[in-house]
Design an enzyme around this catalytic site. Sequence first.
Site, mmCIF file in Angstrom:
data_model
loop_
_atom_site.group_PDB
_atom_site.id
_atom_site.type_symbol
_atom_site.label_atom_id
_atom_site.label_comp_id
_atom_site.label_asym_id
_atom_site.label_seq_id
_atom_site.Cartn_x
_atom_site.Cartn_y
_atom_site.Cartn_z
ATOM 1 N N CYS A 147 0.822 -1.215 0.000
ATOM 2 C CA CYS A 147 0.000 0.000 0.000
ATOM 3 C C CYS A 147 0.857 1.267 0.000
ATOM 4 O O CYS A 147 1.934 1.285 0.577
ATOM 5 C CB CYS A 147 -0.886 0.054 1.233
ATOM 6 N N ARG A 160 4.971 0.575 -6.325
ATOM 7 C CA ARG A 160 4.986 -0.281 -5.133
ATOM 8 C C ARG A 160 4.146 -1.542 -5.328
ATOM 9 O O ARG A 160 4.320 -2.512 -4.590
ATOM 10 C CB ARG A 160 4.450 0.505 -3.927
ATOM 11 N N TRP A 189 -2.924 -2.725 -1.577
ATOM 12 C CA TRP A 189 -2.493 -4.096 -1.890
ATOM 13 C C TRP A 189 -3.262 -4.954 -0.896
ATOM 14 O O TRP A 189 -2.959 -4.983 0.292
ATOM 15 C CB TRP A 189 -0.981 -4.211 -1.696
ATOM 16 N N ASN A 242 -1.642 1.881 5.781
ATOM 17 C CA ASN A 242 -0.725 0.848 5.278
ATOM 18 C C ASN A 242 -0.336 -0.017 6.464
ATOM 19 O O ASN A 242 -0.004 0.507 7.526
ATOM 20 C CB ASN A 242 0.516 1.530 4.667
ATOM 21 N N GLY A 243 -0.395 -1.345 6.303
ATOM 22 C CA GLY A 243 -0.034 -2.249 7.396
ATOM 23 C C GLY A 243 -1.183 -3.175 7.717
ATOM 24 O O GLY A 243 -2.097 -3.358 6.900
ATOM 25 N N GLU A 299 18.782 -15.986 -8.199
ATOM 26 C CA GLU A 299 18.334 -14.640 -8.572
ATOM 27 C C GLU A 299 17.796 -14.622 -10.007
ATOM 28 O O GLU A 299 16.765 -13.995 -10.288
ATOM 29 C CB GLU A 299 19.499 -13.646 -8.400
ATOM 30 N N LYS A 303 14.025 -13.564 -10.997
ATOM 31 C CA LYS A 303 13.700 -12.476 -11.947
ATOM 32 C C LYS A 303 12.714 -12.968 -12.992
ATOM 33 O O LYS A 303 11.738 -12.306 -13.297
ATOM 34 C CB LYS A 303 14.955 -11.982 -12.679
ATOM 35 N N GLU A 327 9.204 -13.610 -11.473
ATOM 36 C CA GLU A 327 8.529 -12.383 -11.034
ATOM 37 C C GLU A 327 7.888 -11.622 -12.191
ATOM 38 O O GLU A 327 6.757 -11.171 -12.076
ATOM 39 C CB GLU A 327 9.537 -11.434 -10.378
ATOM 40 N N HIS A 353 20.286 -34.886 -8.028
ATOM 41 C CA HIS A 353 19.616 -35.384 -6.820
ATOM 42 C C HIS A 353 18.108 -35.129 -6.866
ATOM 43 O O HIS A 353 17.447 -35.187 -5.833
ATOM 44 C CB HIS A 353 20.229 -34.741 -5.568
ATOM 45 N N LYS A 402 6.589 -3.598 -4.113
ATOM 46 C CA LYS A 402 7.996 -3.211 -4.084
ATOM 47 C C LYS A 402 8.542 -3.259 -2.669
ATOM 48 O O LYS A 402 9.652 -3.701 -2.428
ATOM 49 C CB LYS A 402 8.140 -1.797 -4.655
HETATM 50 O O1 M6R Z 1 13.463 -3.913 0.027
HETATM 51 P P1 M6R Z 1 14.062 -5.272 0.257
HETATM 52 O O2 M6R Z 1 15.374 -5.451 -0.405
HETATM 53 O O3 M6R Z 1 14.142 -5.626 1.714
HETATM 54 O O4 M6R Z 1 13.044 -6.287 -0.416
HETATM 55 C C1 M6R Z 1 13.216 -7.677 -0.267
HETATM 56 C C2 M6R Z 1 12.383 -8.432 -1.271
HETATM 57 O O5 M6R Z 1 11.019 -8.174 -1.076
HETATM 58 C C3 M6R Z 1 12.772 -8.069 -2.719
HETATM 59 O O6 M6R Z 1 14.131 -8.310 -2.975
HETATM 60 C C4 M6R Z 1 11.928 -8.885 -3.719
HETATM 61 O O7 M6R Z 1 12.263 -10.235 -3.679
HETATM 62 C C5 M6R Z 1 12.097 -8.285 -5.119
HETATM 63 N N1 M6R Z 1 10.832 -8.226 -5.766
HETATM 64 C C6 M6R Z 1 13.069 -9.056 -5.954
HETATM 65 O O8 M6R Z 1 13.092 -8.662 -7.282
#
Ligand code: M6R
Length: 636
Positions: A2, A37, A87, A113-114, A511, A515, A518, A534, A631
């Site tokens: 949010c 966000r 959100w 937010n929260g 990673e 990516k 996501e 394995h 975000k």
């Molecule tokens: O702001 P942060 O680095 O603490 O966020 C951690 C994760 O939420 C963040 O890295 C998330 O996995 C991203 N969407 C990765 O692309």
Amino acid sequence: MCGIIGFSSGGNAGYNQGNCESSIDIVLNGLKSLEYRGYDSSGVAYYDETENKIKSIKKSGKLVNLSAELSCIKPVKSNIAIGHIRWATHGKPTDVNAHPHSDCSGNIAIVHNGIIENYAVLKNKLIVKGHKFITPTDSEVIAHLIEDYMKSGAKTFYEAVRLASLDLSGAFAFLAMNADEKSICAVKYGPPLVMVNKDKEIYFASDVSPLIQYSDEVIYLKNSEIAYFKDGLLKLTDFKGKTLNKTVTKIDWDASRAVKTGFSHFMQKEIFEQPSCLLDAFSSRIVSIKNSSDSFFSGFKIMLEDVRLTKKDIDKAGRIIITACGSSYYAGLVIKYITETLCGIPVIVEYGSEFRYENFPVSKNDIFIGISQSGETADTNSALEIAKEKKAGILSITNVPGSQITTMSDKGVIYTHAGPEIGVASTKAFTTQIMCGLLLALRIKEIKDAAAVAGKNLHGVNFFDEIVNLPKKAEQILFLNDSIKEIAKKYYKNTNFLYLGRGILYPIALEGALKLKEISYIHAEGYPAGEMKHGPIALVDENMPVLFLLSNNMLAPKTISNIEEIKARGGKVIAVADYEPDIDGISDIIKIPTTVEVLSPILYTIPLQILAYHIAALKGTDIDQPRNLAKSVTVE
Ligand code: M6R
């Protein structure tokens, strides 16, 4: 997650759609800056001066829906407004569940937010008292609770908000506006809230990106603090009512870095910014001292003044614990490898979201490193809270000045200096985190061994030259954009991918897979290459592209054997390699420049970002705001 925006001009009211920007226009523009966000609905509440009441407009879906609705209202004079992108947590992302929420009278509107963890108990009590709720959200309870305190004798809106805040548990940052007083309150307990106060105007936001156009001097609310703005005057107190002094933080983010500047997506722009971001991350932090003999590295010295670790701290700790989430966690895995290689100190890397529920024995001698782009990730920060309670030392690596993680870091903060990262998928934040982790490892080595070692090279490597040359090598990889796009065209219709790497490149396999999933919604898994046989090898057939991270080191022959195993089962092999491997049958090779092992993860990451980007673009997904993602994850 949010996003919150608020504005009050403390008097002068402008007309929306008129010559001057009204509170509604300001709030809507602010919401646009927060879109990155991740959200599913949005809304605005504004005080209509002519009719002397608060009106709300709320829409599910993207902000364009709200904009369209707002463009249909007739010009209205308004000097206070609040806005929200939601959100969804409690209740579906519908128009009615979108924020702002109101009390029964309609004189109070809030955006939140929260998560209010005790909302059900509070709601039941308020219903018994006659309050009527219209949504299943946790947030609506805030508006009714404030109303209840107003009714039961709170003298000011501020006082009612303060008392209500004391009743709430969970994590909350909210704005509340009141039509009778024409005032606005901001409350923080957990998620971030920042404000700009100038010329009898106040701007509130969940982060600095919408504010930098108004001022680079911002005030971060801390936990258990309330800001109250009425008649152009700002009052700041804690939850007990004690008046606080404002601490102004200067932000060095330049507003132009938060626009796309010709790129199709923020993510693409941020991938391409990496050479300069990497430079910003290390320049002024490594100093060549070629003629000096008083330093451990007679070739260069690490300048991380803010790292307040002593040799005694390091010796007493005997280990380092890293906590982070998502991509930042993977950066932590790389930094573990670097620190263990360079400093010989064992490093444990823990997910923030798991750590708080484990029985991990923490000692006051421990050194924790929190890694977070946003500095506001609830899971990471809650793990650090545990460390703090046990009096362990805390360092952090973050991109956001003044964020919550920085306030917890008694042993220092290392800023990644990547500038605003708008795309939900982490790119430049990830690679600069690794760069900062390397600098920190070198600094720890310097502190630990100061008197013991002297020499230009460490492990036979001139780190100064390698670091200084890295941005140029990163740039060379960007020139591969078009050829990587061609590879993307071959594979974007596949539904599963496997990413494999060994040693320091294993976290990069994780990673790369993250990516891809996501932003393209393609299922992808990262594995250590040696683990493939394995289990995951059972998945391999002609429909399973397997991406190998191949480096010309002692592990290469083993990884090449893994490639043979995939080929034998009909799998398609894509390789990212820093040499020409002597092996047939690799379908596609992305050749990248060489560097030293501890810096190689940065270079291997970039082609994986570009590949994921092009696959997602070909699939037509919402690259900067992928579905269901946020975000900054400010709730557990
Ligand atoms: O702001 P942060 O680095 O603490 O966020 C951690 C994760 O939420 C963040 O890295 C998330 O996995 C991203 N969407 C990765 O692309």
